[in-house]
Design a protein around this motif. Sequence first.
Motif, short mmCIF file in Angstrom:
data_model
loop_
_atom_site.label_atom_id
_atom_site.label_comp_id
_atom_site.label_asym_id
_atom_site.label_seq_id
_atom_site.Cartn_x
_atom_site.Cartn_y
_atom_site.Cartn_z
N ASN A 1 0.73 -1.21 -0.20
CA ASN A 1 -0.05 -0.06 0.06
C ASN A 1 0.69 1.43 -0.13
N GLN A 2 2.10 1.20 -0.19
CA GLN A 2 2.96 2.40 -0.33
C GLN A 2 2.96 3.40 0.94
N VAL A 3 2.86 2.49 2.14
CA VAL A 3 2.66 3.36 3.19
C VAL A 3 4.18 3.69 3.75
N LYS A 4 4.53 4.82 3.95
CA LYS A 4 6.04 5.51 4.28
C LYS A 4 6.08 5.27 5.99
N ALA A 5 7.09 4.45 6.23
CA ALA A 5 7.14 4.50 7.75
C ALA A 5 8.75 4.41 7.90
N ASP A 6 9.01 4.96 9.16
CA ASP A 6 10.39 4.86 9.47
C ASP A 6 10.55 4.00 10.50
N ALA A 7 9.35 3.47 11.43
CA ALA A 7 9.56 2.47 12.15
C ALA A 7 8.21 1.42 12.09
N PHE A 8 8.62 0.28 12.30
CA PHE A 8 7.41 -0.59 12.63
C PHE A 8 7.60 -1.30 13.99
N VAL A 9 6.48 -0.99 14.59
CA VAL A 9 6.48 -1.70 16.04
C VAL A 9 5.78 -2.93 16.04
N ASP B 1 12.94 -6.51 2.18
CA ASP B 1 11.97 -6.22 0.97
C ASP B 1 11.49 -4.75 1.01
N TYR B 2 10.81 -4.34 2.22
CA TYR B 2 10.26 -2.97 2.30
C TYR B 2 11.21 -1.93 2.13
N ARG B 3 12.36 -2.09 2.69
CA ARG B 3 13.33 -1.07 2.73
C ARG B 3 13.95 -0.74 1.21
N GLN B 4 14.13 -1.95 0.49
CA GLN B 4 14.47 -1.81 -0.66
C GLN B 4 13.47 -1.14 -1.61
N ALA B 5 12.15 -1.65 -1.58
CA ALA B 5 11.32 -1.18 -2.43
C ALA B 5 10.84 0.50 -2.19
N MET B 6 10.90 0.86 -1.04
CA MET B 6 10.63 2.16 -0.59
C MET B 6 11.60 3.29 -0.37
N GLY B 7 12.81 2.55 -0.18
CA GLY B 7 14.23 3.51 -0.14
C GLY B 7 14.12 4.15 1.06
N ILE B 8 13.60 3.36 2.26
CA ILE B 8 13.45 3.92 3.56
C ILE B 8 14.25 3.10 4.43
N PRO B 9 15.16 3.30 5.37
CA PRO B 9 15.92 2.67 6.14
C PRO B 9 14.97 2.21 7.39
N ALA B 10 13.82 1.80 7.27
CA ALA B 10 12.82 1.54 8.55
C ALA B 10 13.25 0.68 9.54
N LYS B 11 12.96 1.02 10.50
CA LYS B 11 13.48 0.03 11.79
C LYS B 11 12.37 -0.60 12.13
N LEU B 12 12.81 -1.84 12.86
CA LEU B 12 11.81 -2.80 13.36
C LEU B 12 12.31 -3.04 14.78
#
Length: 525
Positions: free
Chosen positions: A447-455, A475-486
């Motif tokens: 859904n192309q949701v931009k997130a910096d962090a998944f909790v 996969d999310y990081r690569q597709a969205m170009g966001i270094p999201a944290k978990l």
Amino acid sequence: MSYLKNILNKNATPQSQPIPGTKQVLNSAGGYSFPVDCWTQLERFLILGSEGGSYYASEQKLTIDNAQAVQACVQADGLRAVKTIARVSDSGRAPKNDPAIFALAIAAAEGDDKTRAAALAALPTVCRTGTHLFHFAQFVDGMRGWGRGLRNAVGAWYAQKDADALAYQAVKYQQRDGWSHRDLLRLSHPKPENEQKKALYHWITQGSAGENIPALVAAFEQAKRAETAAELVGLIRDTNLPREAIPTPFLTEKSVWEALLASGMPLTALLRNLATLTRVGIFEDSEQVKAVSERLTNPDSLKKARVHPIAVLAALKTYGSGKGVRGSSTWKPVGKLVDALDAAFYASFGNVEATKRRWVLALDVSGSMSFGDIAGIPGLTPRDASAAMALITAATEDNYRMVAFQDKLTELRITPRQRLDDVVRGISNLPFGSTDCAQPMLWAKENQVKADAFVVYTDSETWHGKVHPVQALRDYRQAMGIPAKLIVVGMVSNRFSIADPSDGGCLDVVGFDTATPQLLSDFVR
């Protein structure tokens, strides 16, 4: 034939199999997760305990697993283990103190000489009340003998308190687990440093009160012989006699409860007795409602009294329902007090600094999260508690999406403006399903949701999905170009996590640790 189809793919591995090249282990649900180290499991146990077990592990198995983790920490670095136990206990980060007392008893029994000495020195820090001390005696008695060091440590617990403070402990916490102050004094033989302490020790061990006895003990003896509520009211007013010293037949008297409330009833006792105070008619007076509401919502008072958010949530869940968890007692909840409890829950975590980042708060509502009780609170499942925990971050941050997942995902329209007990009830009514902790990242990518962090609030007993959560995160990081944290918020004290320990963008924290909301904020920032 495609040879790749017949081997495991490190980029898209079913959760029923380990990711090639990792140290994943079989979890209790039959899937594969990352093992947490003994120090992470120690903190989970200290804060969440193992009462009631979990969906996949009995209370006995979960307790044995956690005891082995405590033993591993004690063997690896006993002094660090003792410091961790004392720090968690003393800071009020845990809903109950029993796991810390149990862990301290293990350190006092199985550590090396320095560790045992440190554990016994930490006894007054961890065992702050008579009940705590009785728990420790029960635990340690089953693990080791009563040598000189243990007897001296228990004696020091009594010796360091002045006569009035010790009198309060003796009156309020009389016996537990088959142990009493009489038993422990006879084992430890502390020497009284003054006549008042000598008279108090004699009263505890022999049952007779002399002329030097503290005023609270004298009032307690008078209370046993009281024939009217008026006599008890006078004793409470003059000596701050606690509720435990009141004869049972008088605990239905409104005047007695008014006196207890006016004497400065401890906040923890106030939370436990809100229903009784309502039933006897205390809150027919709007000034009493106002005064109690102000006490409940004072952050400094909550912190000083070590009132844990779980205690507030349990009080809110029970008091707001208008009926007891056990028994048939009922009452009509006072709306302003329910609102005060709701506010007290947020206040009990302290101030959390906003990050101005984009968050996805993901609640595991699968079947395994519906079993067991958080910290032994009846009816408070990990599934319910995760919603309350997520609302702390939601109340702090402006930019968040909240979702619930099992093998499917549902976006939730929940805001901190809703009352907490309503949110918890709403989560309880969501459908159950199999556990797939990759769902939040898969949903966000699709859904192309931009997130910096998944909790993710979970027990990490994931097994159903076609890819592992960390693969979905990559996969999310690569597709969205966001270094999201978990960030994985462990809601059960098991030894599993969906967070990859080799990934610096992943973090394991403990659910309902009062330090967790600020830790999340700091990590994401």
